[in-house]
Scaffold this active site. Structure first.
Site, mmCIF file in Angstrom:
data_model
loop_
_atom_site.group_PDB
_atom_site.id
_atom_site.type_symbol
_atom_site.label_atom_id
_atom_site.label_comp_id
_atom_site.label_asym_id
_atom_site.label_seq_id
_atom_site.Cartn_x
_atom_site.Cartn_y
_atom_site.Cartn_z
ATOM 1 N NE ARG A 113 -3.974 -2.059 2.199
ATOM 2 C CZ ARG A 113 -3.846 -3.251 2.789
ATOM 3 N NH1 ARG A 113 -2.752 -3.526 3.485
ATOM 4 N NH2 ARG A 113 -4.793 -4.164 2.680
ATOM 5 C CE LYS A 135 -1.886 12.388 -14.551
ATOM 6 N NZ LYS A 135 -2.435 13.359 -15.518
ATOM 7 C CD GLU A 177 4.289 15.392 -22.931
ATOM 8 O OE1 GLU A 177 3.955 16.494 -22.447
ATOM 9 O OE2 GLU A 177 3.515 14.421 -22.989
ATOM 10 C CE LYS A 214 4.058 16.369 -14.703
ATOM 11 N NZ LYS A 214 4.085 15.147 -15.526
ATOM 12 C CD GLU A 224 -5.417 15.116 -14.379
ATOM 13 O OE1 GLU A 224 -4.694 15.390 -15.347
ATOM 14 O OE2 GLU A 224 -5.847 13.975 -14.140
ATOM 15 N NE ARG A 228 -0.445 16.250 -12.208
ATOM 16 C CZ ARG A 228 0.317 15.472 -11.471
ATOM 17 N NH1 ARG A 228 0.245 15.538 -10.149
ATOM 18 N NH2 ARG A 228 1.151 14.622 -12.020
ATOM 19 C CG ASN A 232 -3.870 15.764 -19.147
ATOM 20 O OD1 ASN A 232 -3.000 14.918 -19.304
ATOM 21 N ND2 ASN A 232 -4.599 15.835 -18.056
ATOM 22 C CG HIS A 235 -1.365 14.890 -23.197
ATOM 23 N ND1 HIS A 235 -0.709 16.058 -23.527
ATOM 24 C CD2 HIS A 235 -0.421 14.074 -22.662
ATOM 25 C CE1 HIS A 235 0.563 15.953 -23.197
ATOM 26 N NE2 HIS A 235 0.768 14.766 -22.682
ATOM 27 C CG HIS A 239 -3.943 10.070 -23.624
ATOM 28 N ND1 HIS A 239 -4.293 10.672 -22.433
ATOM 29 C CD2 HIS A 239 -2.582 10.035 -23.631
ATOM 30 C CE1 HIS A 239 -3.200 10.961 -21.751
ATOM 31 N NE2 HIS A 239 -2.153 10.598 -22.462
ATOM 32 C CG HIS A 256 3.047 10.374 -25.013
ATOM 33 N ND1 HIS A 256 1.680 10.232 -24.844
ATOM 34 C CD2 HIS A 256 3.410 11.458 -24.279
ATOM 35 C CE1 HIS A 256 1.235 11.187 -24.038
ATOM 36 N NE2 HIS A 256 2.262 11.938 -23.681
#
Length: 358
Positions: A113, A135, A177, A214, A224, A228, A232, A235, A239, A256
């Site tokens: 955990r 993330k 990016e 960032k 997010e 945040r 994206n 993106h 994606h 990507h």
């Protein structure tokens, strides 16, 4: 060597950028994970970057490619951690690009955990984006990064020395990016206009500039909630392109950052269609993408309706089509975009020829 702090209180950490940064790993582990008696280094076969965490360690190899980001691989990692006797007091070290840091970070977040991890980013994409911010996650057939956790690393080492061996398409992926960050300069400098000036900076400064943007965003919105989501930019389509590329008959193979470049051009065109920006600002998206030597073209056989369906599953969405779009006050999150406008924008985009595949 440049150090950029990610200010998150007791979860805060430093991102170290510069030639030879990986050699700071043992020092970082001793300082940031002083309880660690052993480590597991997670990497890929072709990376070939040796590290020393300063404690006894085992090395685990994960598969190459985006397909490796799966729950099956995470299970394999966690079982290997257990067999290696890793405790919650120990440390996981991810050495690689975004696939490795996403996988190892999610496995670390899940094992006991929550087990400490450190990222040693070896790709430009990893150094300017993927390794920073906590993330972590994996893909499902239904979409990219749909399963994951927010779990901050104890440190990130961005060794620009190792970038010298990157193949051209890996450079392109990182520059995708970087192109995104060209539109986000206003995050830390009010009123900053997007441009391709990052390309004129020395490499270490390029990376540090992107990391600083960032880090500022993550510090203000770790999970997010809204701000945040700006990270994206470009993106949502990216994606969707990556997810549909898994189709057996898909005619393209986009890295990507290459997909993000197409997504940035799409976002500019959608914002113009919705009246959020003028022609000059839309054209600037193509100028920035071209300045980073990236293609703005949609794959020739990408189906607009199918892409729109994947975009509706994006993690930003609130049971609607949600996009990060440019506007009169800069980039912002826009909910409830009309699907017909999205499909029409996709249909109007320039495409690769049939043999190009993007």
């Amino acid at each position: 060597m440049r150090t950029v702090p990610v200010e998150l209180g007791d979860r805060g950490y430093d991102v170290v950028v510069g030639h030879g940064a990986r050699h700071r790993l043992a020092e970082v582990v001793a300082e940031r994970v002083p309880t660690a008696a052993r480590a597991v280094v997670v990497t890929q076969a072709g990376i070939g970057v040796a590290v020393d965490p300063g404690v006894p360690f085992e090395q685990l190899i994960v598969p190459d490619g985006e397909e490796a980001k799966s729950l099956t691989v995470v299970e394999d990692l966690c079982r290997s951690f257990a067999r290696a006797g890793v405790s919650r007091a120990d440390v996981i070290v991810a050495v690689g690009g975004g696939v490795v840091t996403d996988l190892a970070g999610f496995a670390a977040a899940s094992f006991h955990r929550g087990t400490a991890y450190v990222n040693v980013a070896t790709t430009l994409l990893g150094q300017v984006d993927a390794a920073i911010g906590g993330k972590t996650g994996v893909n499902l057939p239904e979409g990219k990064n749909l399963v994951g956790a927010f779990w901050q690393p104890r440190a990130v080492l961005c060794d620009t020395e190792v970038l010298a061996t990157l193949p051209p398409r890996e450079w392109a992926s990182g520059r995708g990016e970087m192109a995104k960050y060209a539109f986000l300069g206003g995050v830390i400098e009010e009123g900053a206009e997007p441009d391709a000036s990052l390309l004129g900076l020395p490499l270490d400064d390029q990376v540090a500039r992107c990391v600083a943007i960032k880090a500022d965003v993550v510090a203000s919105d770790e999970r997010e909630g809204h701000r945040r989501m700006l990270l994206n930019y470009g993106h949502t389509l990216a994606h969707a392109l990556e997810a549909t590329a898994f189709d057996p008959d898909a005619g393209w193979d986009l890295r990507h950052g290459e997909a993000v470049a197409v997504g940035l051009v799409f976002a500019g065109q959608l914002a113009r269609r919705l009246g959020r920006i003028d022609d000059r600002r839309e054209a600037l998206h193509r100028t920035v993408v071209g300045g980073f030597d990236l293609s703005p073209l949609l794959p020739y056989d990408a189906d607009p309706e199918r892409l729109a369906s994947f975009m509706a599953r994006d993690k930003k969405a609130h049971h609607d089509l949600t996009f990060v779009l440019d506007g009169p006050d800069g980039v912002d999150v826009v909910h409830g975009v009309d699907r017909a406008e999205v499909v029409a924008t996709l249909a109007a985009m320039d495409r690769t020829d049939r043999g190009g595949g993007a």
